[in-house]
Design a protein around this motif. Sequence first.
Motif, PDB file in Angstrom:
ATOM      1  N   LYS A  62       0.662  -1.031  -0.014  1.00 18.51           N
ATOM      2  CA  LYS A  62       0.050  -0.117  -0.092  1.00 18.51           C
ATOM      3  C   LYS A  62       0.896   1.211   0.024  1.00 18.51           C
ATOM      4  N   ASN A  63       0.204   2.311  -0.445  1.00 17.48           N
ATOM      5  CA  ASN A  63       0.791   3.678  -0.117  1.00 17.48           C
ATOM      6  C   ASN A  63       0.622   4.156   1.194  1.00 17.48           C
ATOM      7  N   PHE A  64       1.099   3.762   2.147  1.00 18.84           N
ATOM      8  CA  PHE A  64       0.813   3.962   3.303  1.00 18.84           C
ATOM      9  C   PHE A  64       0.748   5.409   3.927  1.00 18.84           C
ATOM     10  N   LYS A  65      -0.234   6.156   4.411  1.00 20.76           N
ATOM     11  CA  LYS A  65      -0.246   7.178   5.032  1.00 20.76           C
ATOM     12  C   LYS A  65      -0.881   7.331   6.505  1.00 20.76           C
ATOM     13  N   PRO A  66       0.027   7.775   7.346  1.00 18.92           N
ATOM     14  CA  PRO A  66      -0.423   7.604   8.894  1.00 18.92           C
ATOM     15  C   PRO A  66      -1.655   8.096   9.186  1.00 18.92           C
ATOM     16  N   HIS A  67      -2.286   9.059   8.370  1.00 15.11           N
ATOM     17  CA  HIS A  67      -3.625   9.780   8.879  1.00 15.11           C
ATOM     18  C   HIS A  67      -4.774   8.999   8.190  1.00 15.11           C
ATOM     19  N   LEU A  68      -4.344   8.024   7.169  1.00 10.28           N
ATOM     20  CA  LEU A  68      -5.397   7.462   6.773  1.00 10.28           C
ATOM     21  C   LEU A  68      -5.354   5.741   7.520  1.00 10.28           C
ATOM     22  N   GLY A  69      -4.324   5.426   7.999  1.00 18.86           N
ATOM     23  CA  GLY A  69      -4.237   4.076   8.718  1.00 18.86           C
ATOM     24  C   GLY A  69      -3.925   3.231   7.699  1.00 18.86           C
ATOM     25  N   ILE A  70      -3.505   1.834   8.086  1.00 17.62           N
ATOM     26  CA  ILE A  70      -3.157   0.683   7.239  1.00 17.62           C
ATOM     27  C   ILE A  70      -4.205   0.458   6.518  1.00 17.62           C
ATOM     28  N   PHE A  71      -5.631   0.179   6.736  1.00 15.04           N
ATOM     29  CA  PHE A  71      -6.523  -0.002   5.895  1.00 15.04           C
ATOM     30  C   PHE A  71      -7.159   0.940   5.282  1.00 15.04           C
ATOM     31  N   GLY A  72      -6.885   2.247   5.351  1.00 12.45           N
ATOM     32  CA  GLY A  72      -7.512   3.340   4.424  1.00 12.45           C
ATOM     33  C   GLY A  72      -6.572   3.829   3.637  1.00 12.45           C
ATOM     34  N   SER A  73      -5.279   3.419   3.738  1.00 12.40           N
ATOM     35  CA  SER A  73      -4.236   3.789   2.657  1.00 12.40           C
ATOM     36  C   SER A  73      -4.572   3.030   1.207  1.00 12.40           C
ATOM     37  N   SER A  74      -4.160   3.733   0.162  1.00 14.45           N
ATOM     38  CA  SER A  74      -4.573   3.063  -1.097  1.00 14.45           C
ATOM     39  C   SER A  74      -3.647   2.027  -1.563  1.00 14.45           C
ATOM     40  N   PHE A  75      -4.173   0.892  -2.210  1.00 16.21           N
ATOM     41  CA  PHE A  75      -3.281  -0.252  -2.512  1.00 16.21           C
ATOM     42  C   PHE A  75      -2.856  -0.026  -3.732  1.00 16.21           C
ATOM     43  N   VAL A  76      -1.329  -0.435  -3.723  1.00 12.84           N
ATOM     44  CA  VAL A  76      -0.317  -0.249  -4.910  1.00 12.84           C
ATOM     45  C   VAL A  76       0.078  -1.434  -5.321  1.00 12.84           C
ATOM     46  N   GLY A  77      -0.240  -2.615  -4.934  1.00  8.63           N
ATOM     47  CA  GLY A  77       0.416  -3.846  -5.401  1.00  8.63           C
ATOM     48  C   GLY A  77       1.880  -3.980  -4.838  1.00  8.63           C
TER      49      GLY A  77
END
Length: 315
Positions: free
Chosen positions: A56-71
């Motif tokens: 994922k393209n991890f963003k702390p404010h979005l959390g693990i499951f809220g961050s976008s998937f990038v494969g």
Amino acid sequence: MTSLKKRENEYQTSILKTMEKDFTRNRSLYLMFLPVLAFYIIFHYVPMYGAIIAFKNFKPHLGIFGSSFVGLKHFQAFFSSASFFQILWNTFRISFATLVFSFPAPIILALLINEIRSVKYAKLIQNITYMPHFISLVVVCGIIRNFTSDTGIITYALSIFGFEPKSLLNYPQYFTTIYVASEIWQTVGWGSIVYLAALTGIDSQLYEAAMIDGAGKWKQTIHVTIPGIVPTIIIMLILRIGKMLNVGYEKIILLYNPSTMSVADVISTYTYRKGLIDLNWSFSSAVGLFNSVINLIFLITTNTIVKKFNETSLW
């Protein structure tokens, strides 16, 4: 079908009764094991779900499951980076050199201590060799830096044999030697504990039989002592190869500098820089996951090979 189910139920009931009896008989051992089990669950298994940020393209404010998937984007970026092969080669070189020179050292020390007949001197040597294990790594690296500086004791000793006094850690060609030598010094005593314990399990009657056959100390070591600890050596070797790429980043970070970066930068230090300094958590997790998968492959492969030629293996 009814008789089959009945047999299955009886089998399950017998297993439960056996487990219940075993728990009742060894209740104190199970209670002692609970903190260890809790430690591994909390600090090793629960955090594993966080490995998905490697995809994922991890963003702390979005959390693990809220961050976008990038494969596999971060894996591809790592494999195609200019430093990939250099980092991988550095990791293999340092780890392999450590395995070749550091792994046999505790075995040799244990064999030597086992031959000391004076309990007093044996304990003294054990205490002296154990001490480096309990010294803070920061202190150890400080000692290494001081000893290998242009005015250090190691450099001075080498200058007696015509070596030019200079700070050894500033030269790439000496980094691996210094790392491996200091690793042996740190771990040789502590690592010998396992082999000393294995040596105590060898039947003394085997030595008596060897002496009757005229075997001296050397032949006793070759034909009795070493075969007696071979299963322990094999298990420790499998576990060591399973950590082939786990070169500790703390020690290397404390020892390397820009002049030795080309030979000292390994996967763990690269992961540290990308994750904690560059704040690229997803990319760092992808590199770490790649490292873990390769180690797992090494572990399974080594165990499979050993199992074909020896009865001793992890599973």
